[in-house]
Design a protein around this motif. Structure first.
Motif, mmCIF file in Angstrom:
data_model
loop_
_atom_site.group_PDB
_atom_site.id
_atom_site.type_symbol
_atom_site.label_atom_id
_atom_site.label_comp_id
_atom_site.label_asym_id
_atom_site.label_seq_id
_atom_site.Cartn_x
_atom_site.Cartn_y
_atom_site.Cartn_z
ATOM 1 N N ARG A 80 2.231 3.178 -7.292
ATOM 2 C CA ARG A 80 2.360 4.632 -7.444
ATOM 3 C C ARG A 80 2.391 5.152 -8.876
ATOM 4 O O ARG A 80 2.474 6.355 -9.103
ATOM 5 C CB ARG A 80 3.625 5.146 -6.731
ATOM 6 C CG ARG A 80 3.639 4.918 -5.242
ATOM 7 C CD ARG A 80 4.973 5.289 -4.627
ATOM 8 N NE ARG A 80 4.922 5.188 -3.171
ATOM 9 C CZ ARG A 80 4.682 6.213 -2.363
ATOM 10 N NH1 ARG A 80 4.480 7.411 -2.867
ATOM 11 N NH2 ARG A 80 4.639 6.044 -1.057
ATOM 12 N N GLN A 98 -3.448 6.105 -0.391
ATOM 13 C CA GLN A 98 -2.689 5.816 0.825
ATOM 14 C C GLN A 98 -3.612 5.709 2.038
ATOM 15 O O GLN A 98 -3.273 5.072 3.036
ATOM 16 C CB GLN A 98 -1.649 6.913 1.058
ATOM 17 C CG GLN A 98 -0.652 6.606 2.163
ATOM 18 C CD GLN A 98 0.447 7.639 2.245
ATOM 19 O OE1 GLN A 98 0.272 8.794 1.857
ATOM 20 N NE2 GLN A 98 1.611 7.243 2.726
ATOM 21 N N GLN A 99 -4.799 6.291 1.947
ATOM 22 C CA GLN A 99 -5.752 6.261 3.054
ATOM 23 C C GLN A 99 -6.642 5.022 3.038
ATOM 24 O O GLN A 99 -7.333 4.747 4.020
ATOM 25 C CB GLN A 99 -6.646 7.506 3.002
ATOM 26 C CG GLN A 99 -5.911 8.825 3.086
ATOM 27 C CD GLN A 99 -6.830 9.997 2.818
ATOM 28 O OE1 GLN A 99 -8.042 9.921 3.032
ATOM 29 N NE2 GLN A 99 -6.271 11.093 2.338
ATOM 30 N N LEU A 118 -2.244 2.048 -2.120
ATOM 31 C CA LEU A 118 -1.015 2.633 -2.654
ATOM 32 C C LEU A 118 0.151 1.655 -2.541
ATOM 33 O O LEU A 118 0.943 1.502 -3.482
ATOM 34 C CB LEU A 118 -0.684 3.925 -1.907
ATOM 35 C CG LEU A 118 0.593 4.649 -2.351
ATOM 36 C CD1 LEU A 118 0.446 5.170 -3.768
ATOM 37 C CD2 LEU A 118 0.929 5.791 -1.400
ATOM 38 N N ASP A 119 0.262 0.961 -1.417
ATOM 39 C CA ASP A 119 1.355 0.004 -1.218
ATOM 40 C C ASP A 119 1.311 -1.121 -2.248
ATOM 41 O O ASP A 119 2.341 -1.519 -2.802
ATOM 42 C CB ASP A 119 1.286 -0.605 0.187
ATOM 43 C CG ASP A 119 1.483 0.427 1.283
ATOM 44 O OD1 ASP A 119 2.207 1.410 1.039
ATOM 45 O OD2 ASP A 119 0.899 0.256 2.372
ATOM 46 N N ARG A 133 -2.310 9.499 -5.197
ATOM 47 C CA ARG A 133 -1.469 8.813 -4.206
ATOM 48 C C ARG A 133 -1.945 9.106 -2.783
ATOM 49 O O ARG A 133 -1.918 8.234 -1.917
ATOM 50 C CB ARG A 133 -0.015 9.233 -4.397
ATOM 51 C CG ARG A 133 0.537 8.851 -5.767
ATOM 52 C CD ARG A 133 2.029 9.111 -5.875
ATOM 53 N NE ARG A 133 2.489 8.848 -7.234
ATOM 54 C CZ ARG A 133 2.722 9.795 -8.139
ATOM 55 N NH1 ARG A 133 2.562 11.069 -7.816
ATOM 56 N NH2 ARG A 133 3.119 9.478 -9.354
ATOM 57 N N ASP A 134 -2.385 10.329 -2.545
ATOM 58 C CA ASP A 134 -2.848 10.705 -1.211
ATOM 59 C C ASP A 134 -4.080 9.899 -0.815
ATOM 60 O O ASP A 134 -4.167 9.358 0.293
ATOM 61 C CB ASP A 134 -3.154 12.203 -1.185
ATOM 62 C CG ASP A 134 -3.551 12.696 0.199
ATOM 63 O OD1 ASP A 134 -3.046 12.137 1.194
ATOM 64 O OD2 ASP A 134 -4.359 13.639 0.293
ATOM 65 N N GLN A 140 -1.318 -3.306 4.525
ATOM 66 C CA GLN A 140 -0.935 -2.536 3.344
ATOM 67 C C GLN A 140 -2.132 -1.777 2.772
ATOM 68 O O GLN A 140 -3.280 -2.206 2.870
ATOM 69 C CB GLN A 140 -0.304 -3.425 2.285
ATOM 70 C CG GLN A 140 -1.240 -4.361 1.555
ATOM 71 C CD GLN A 140 -0.519 -5.137 0.456
ATOM 72 O OE1 GLN A 140 0.637 -4.865 0.131
ATOM 73 N NE2 GLN A 140 -1.197 -6.111 -0.124
ATOM 74 N N THR A 141 -1.840 -0.642 2.184
ATOM 75 C CA THR A 141 -2.861 0.196 1.576
ATOM 76 C C THR A 141 -2.941 -0.083 0.079
ATOM 77 O O THR A 141 -2.114 -0.819 -0.477
ATOM 78 C CB THR A 141 -2.535 1.682 1.790
ATOM 79 O OG1 THR A 141 -1.316 1.995 1.079
ATOM 80 C CG2 THR A 141 -2.369 1.997 3.269
#
Length: 367
Positions: A194, A174-175, A189-190, A170-171, A186-187
């Protein structure tokens, strides 16, 4: 088998056994209704016999393991990036996209080494190989196996991992910006959602069985929105990838960047990126599922789970203590922060000039 061969076999099952509507959802996806196929499970009538002749060309080709290593200061802690070349035919999506991603990560790592950099922590092994001949050596040293299985077969990111690594997934995602920018900014992750499921197949399963954390990722196929993916067929070609699946090759780039950054975090961070609390959450969910099954029985059968619940509670408290200690270790006053070499490596992976679309096409063989 082709549809031409399959249709007569399926028609022989009509009115025999459960109908697809009585079975699970996977039986609902068949597309042969136009031929009168109703998808029933059989068994067929006893007087129906199928005669099949199967010709197999047995050969004994030479198999090559391709291994690259990048030595760190901790030579008894190994991080492995792995994929395997097992295409039935051309295999542009499975597994050609995996091999392309691995080649680009090697190139990004190599660019840092050529500038005098490298990894300041763990020994890294980048491999397109069968792990079994080296298993005894690997099982005693491997701290994580980071795998890719179907880097690009569609547009939907997926991750299967040991719970220890779920927070890392997730980390990193998200980047990374999502290729799909239907929502501006949006990433990955978005757009992904998740959900990290426990690994359930491929090379990574062997590592997981020996208690070694594993992670498998890629962009999978969503039949609702993606072009048809002809898995394990002669149609899984570079032409299909160019025209339909990933014309801009942006998904290939993103897959390699995510994979490479996860590998760099394992190899370069002084403290491994593990999260024990997430592990307890998964174990707690499994125990709750068992409890639901027991409570759903109506035959007087009962199993007491109190000892198991107590064990999970103890594990939870130990995990909280473990994760707090990890946070303490990561404080700059306790342990040296990330080395400049590590920063150079992650920059090389993130940099679009290090992993870029046109290069990918040189790693794929046209068919």
């Amino acid at each position: 088998m082709s549809y031409t061969d399959v249709v007569p076999l399926l028609l022989a099952l009509e009115d025999q056994g459960p109908h697809r509507q009585e079975l699970n959802a996977r039986w609902e996806s068949g597309q042969l209704g136009i031929y009168g196929v109703g998808y029933q499970a059989g068994p067929s009538l006893k007087d129906i016999v199928v005669h099949m002749h199967n010709e197999v060309n047995n050969t004994h080709p030479t198999n090559y393991n391709i291994i690259a290593t990048l030595e760190g200061e901790i030579d008894d802690e190994v991080v492995i990036l792995g994929n395997y070349r097992d295409a039935w035919t051309a295999g542009a999506g499975d597994p050609g996209s995996d091999s392309a991603a691995l080649m680009e990560i090697v190139r990004a790592f190599g660019a840092v080494v050529q500038r005098g950099g490298g990894l300041d922590a763990r020994f890294s092994l980048l491999a397109g190989m069968d792990m079994r001949p080296n298993w005894e050596w690997l099982r005693n040293r491997t701290v994580a196996y980071v795998d890719i299985m179907g880097a690009v077969m569609g547009s939907q990111f997926f991750a299967k991992a040991s719970p220890l690594l779920a927070s890392l997934v997730r980390d990193v995602t998200q980047q990374q910006p999502s290729v799909n920018q239907s929502v501006a900014g949006q990433t990955v992750l978005d757009s992904w959602g998740r959900s990290v499921v426990v690994g359930d197949g491929g090379d990574a399963l062997s590592f997981m069985g020996d208690g070694i954390p594993m992670l498998t990722l890629g962009f999978g196929h969503d039949k609702a929105i993606d072009p048809a993916f002809h898995w394990h067929s002669a149609f899984d070609t570079v032409q299909w990838m160019d025209r339909f699946a990933d014309p801009s090759w942006e998904y290939h780039v993103r897959a390699a960047q995510i994979w490479g950054l996860m590998a760099a975090r394992h190899a370069g961070d002084p403290v491994l990126p593990f999260n024990m609390t997430e592990y307890v959450t998964v174990v707690r969910g499994i125990v709750d599922d068992v409890q639901d099954v027991i409570e759903g029985r109506h035959d007087g059968f009962f199993i007491g789970l109190e000892p198991l619940n107590q064990a999970v509670a103890q594990l939870y408290h130990a995990a909280i203590e473990f994760d707090a200690h990890v946070v303490h270790l990561r404080h700059p006053r306790v342990i040296q922060p990330r080395h400049p070499k590590f920063t150079a490596l992650t920059t090389s992976i993130k940099n679009s000039s290090s992993i870029s679309g046109p290069i990918w096409k040189r790693t794929q063989t046209p068919t």
